[in-house]
Design an enzyme around this catalytic site. Structure first.
Site, PDB file in Angstrom:
ATOM      1  N   GLU A 357      14.645  11.707   8.585  1.00 13.67           N
ATOM      2  CA  GLU A 357      13.451  11.749   9.424  1.00 13.67           C
ATOM      3  C   GLU A 357      13.081  10.373   9.948  1.00 13.67           C
ATOM      4  O   GLU A 357      12.706  10.215  11.103  1.00 13.67           O
ATOM      5  CB  GLU A 357      12.286  12.355   8.624  1.00 13.67           C
ATOM      6  CG  GLU A 357      10.958  12.388   9.343  1.00 13.67           C
ATOM      7  CD  GLU A 357      10.899  13.418  10.450  1.00 13.67           C
ATOM      8  OE1 GLU A 357       9.851  13.494  11.114  1.00 13.67           O
ATOM      9  OE2 GLU A 357      11.893  14.138  10.670  1.00 13.67           O
ATOM     10  N   THR A 485      10.440  20.274  26.286  1.00 17.57           N
ATOM     11  CA  THR A 485      10.689  19.515  25.057  1.00 17.57           C
ATOM     12  C   THR A 485      10.976  20.414  23.866  1.00 17.57           C
ATOM     13  O   THR A 485      11.378  19.927  22.820  1.00 17.57           O
ATOM     14  CB  THR A 485       9.510  18.565  24.770  1.00 17.57           C
ATOM     15  OG1 THR A 485       9.918  17.537  23.866  1.00 17.57           O
ATOM     16  CG2 THR A 485       8.306  19.324  24.223  1.00 17.57           C
TER      17      THR A 485
END
Length: 525
Positions: A357, A485
């Site tokens: 992440e 997106t």
């Protein structure tokens, strides 16, 4: 209603010239990679079967506990996010099933928490419904009706004379949450809301979205084109001076470019601002690691370089590739490919072959991250891989595979097919839970266990990008579609011969503002 008419309603101008191309002409997937498309589809159908059994109608599946979660309004986010992927994969029976459900959603009565994100709801529900309407041949107008229904509720985020929407709405009362938002939340609505204007013959939706972006682009910024991350809708001013292509800023920059392509507008502010932001980033934020010479984009906080990166931010190589092709600018393309390799390095360096992440890096100009000291373990990892992990989890993000997809479609280099195939193998090896696919607590230590969630964007983004990487490139071509997106394809008009004015946006004097006490609520429009 056709796009040219809608653009006239919005005060924009469209053209019908055939022009620049994004994809490499004549591109085809070599036969030896064919099995990977079926492998991506198998992951999708396995995941959806588990969702159908344990979470149907809810936002997300919890694959370890065989349960569900509702944190996106409770309207079945995974179903809406999956619809377009089903159509892309030719899973018509599954699409019919989801269509029957989504036709009955009542956005006026959210079954879950009252506070709803304008951004998250737009990219999933408005974008997902409209994309499915287009991909299904515009045969199901109920999808437009439902997109309009939810957008009409989200429109309460604009209050009084404010051009910047507040980030969250209490749906039962139509009351915005009065708080500072960010440029990603305020600037990532144009694709979906102008498409809604197209199909409803109502320019209001597109006007609301575009006025927000134009306001942000017109404000003075610390570096040309690079808007600070936070903005106060009540004052219309930036809140602070933090610059990043990561979360909170990311899709504002993404949509500057993509709206210019989807609309073919003759208002060059969108693409000129994007190009200026890229130029500032190359000059100021582009860094190389002291180990391996990997390319990364840093953040900037008031002129202080922050040597951090993230999985979320790794969308930008793909975005730069799209922009480099539209602007016919090989320099941007070359930098994008280097940055893409840097993002892939975060996958190639871990035990699972999946990227973390968050990460940080050491470059010749320093190693400051704004946080604590680097641990001995992080230093050791950095000495081998040219970055170190700061957030070890994987929550099924798509961005590295998204940029890899763009790199394949733009260059035709089969190394990007190899990378996508490696990701599929890693997902099949490390992510299966009791019934479907989960996240990881630590991408470099599989023994740390699984995260009990199958994200809605697993269906919308990760598996669609992987499938399309191995699909016929003429299907859902980057010359025919613009992806929102959330990876929902929206049909684009023929490309122009050129984009942008060829100029950069001049820098204006910038003064940082800091928001004080929250403003009182204002009557919604």
């Amino acid at each position: 209603m056709r796009l040219s008419c809608v653009l006239t309603l919005l005060g924009l101008t469209s053209y019908s010239l055939a022009g620049v191309t994004v994809q490499k002409p004549g591109l085809s997937v070599p036969a030896k990679y064919a099995a990977n498309r079926a492998a991506a589809e198998k992951i999708f159908t396995t995941s959806y079967a588990a969702y159908k059994e344990f979470a149907f109608g809810h936002d997300e599946l919890l694959p370890v506990s065989e349960s569900f979660e509702d944190d996106l309004g409770g309207w079945g986010a995974s179903l809406v996010d999956a619809m377009g992927t089903m159509l892309v994969m030719g899973l018509d029976d599954l699409f019919t099933e989801t269509l029957n459900f989504t036709s009955q959603i009542d956005f006026n009565t959210p079954p879950a928490a009252g506070l709803v994100s304008v951004f998250e709801t737009t990219i999933r529900f408005v974008g997902g419904l409209l994309s499915a309407y287009e991909l299904s041949g515009e045969q199901h107008p109920i999808l437009v009706t439902k997109a309009k229904q939810v957008a009409d509720k989200l429109a309460f985020a604009w209050v009084g004379d404010n051009v910047i929407p507040f980030g969250h709405i209490d749906f039962p009362s139509n009351t915005p949450n009065i708080a500072v938002t960010n440029i990603a939340e305020a600037g990532t609505l144009t694709l979906e809301w102008t498409t809604l204007s197209k199909f409803t013959n109502n320019a209001t939706y597109g006007n609301l979205a575009t006025q927000s972006v134009l306001h942000i682009a017109d404000l003075a910024s610390p570096l040309p084109g690079l808007a600070p991350q936070d903005i106060d809708p009540a004052s219309g001013e930036f809140d602070g001076a933090y610059l990043s292509w990561g979360g909170g800023s990311d899709s504002y920059f993404e949509y500057l470019l993509k709206f210019a392509r989807l609309s073919n507008t003759n208002n060059n502010v969108y693409i000129d601002t994007w190009k200026t932001a890229v130029d500032s980033s190359i000059r100021t934020l582009l860094k190389t690691s002291t180990v391996g010479n990997h390319s990364y984009l840093a953040d900037d906080n008031g002129g202080e370089i922050i040597h951090v990166g993230s999985h979320l931010a790794c969308f930008f190589p793909g975005n730069w590739l799209l922009g480099g092709k539209l602007l016919q600018n090989q320099t941007i393309i070359d930098f994008a490919l280097k940055l893409n390799d840097g993002c892939w390095n975060t996958y190639a360096s871990t035990e699972t072959g999946i990227g973390p992440e968050g990460f940080a890096f050491i470059s010749p100009d320093g190693n400051f991250t704004g946080g604590g000291t680097i641990t001995p373990q992080q230093l050791a990892f950095n000495s081998e891989h040219g970055f170190y992990i700061t957030s070890s989890d994987y929550i099924q993000r798509p961005e590295v595979l998204e940029s890899n997809f763009y790199a394949w479609r733009v260059t035709g280099d089969t190394k990007y097919l190899d990378r996508a195939a490696a990701a599929i193998a890693s997902f099949n090896k490390f992510l299966p839970a009791t019934v479907a696919f989960a996240g990881l607590n630590d991408v470099d230590d599989f023994s740390a266990g699984l995260i009990d969630i199958t994200e809605s964007f697993w269906f919308a983004e990760v598996l669609k990008y992987l499938y399309l990487t191995f699909d016929d490139p003429s299907h859902i071509s980057l010359d025919d579609y613009v992806f929102n997106t959330e990876c929902h394809p929206l049909k684009a008009p023929p490309a122009l011969n050129s984009y942008g004015s060829g100029n950069f946006i001049p820098q204006k004097p910038f003064t940082a503002h800091t928001t004080g006490a929250p403003r009182p609520a204002i009557s919604p429009i």
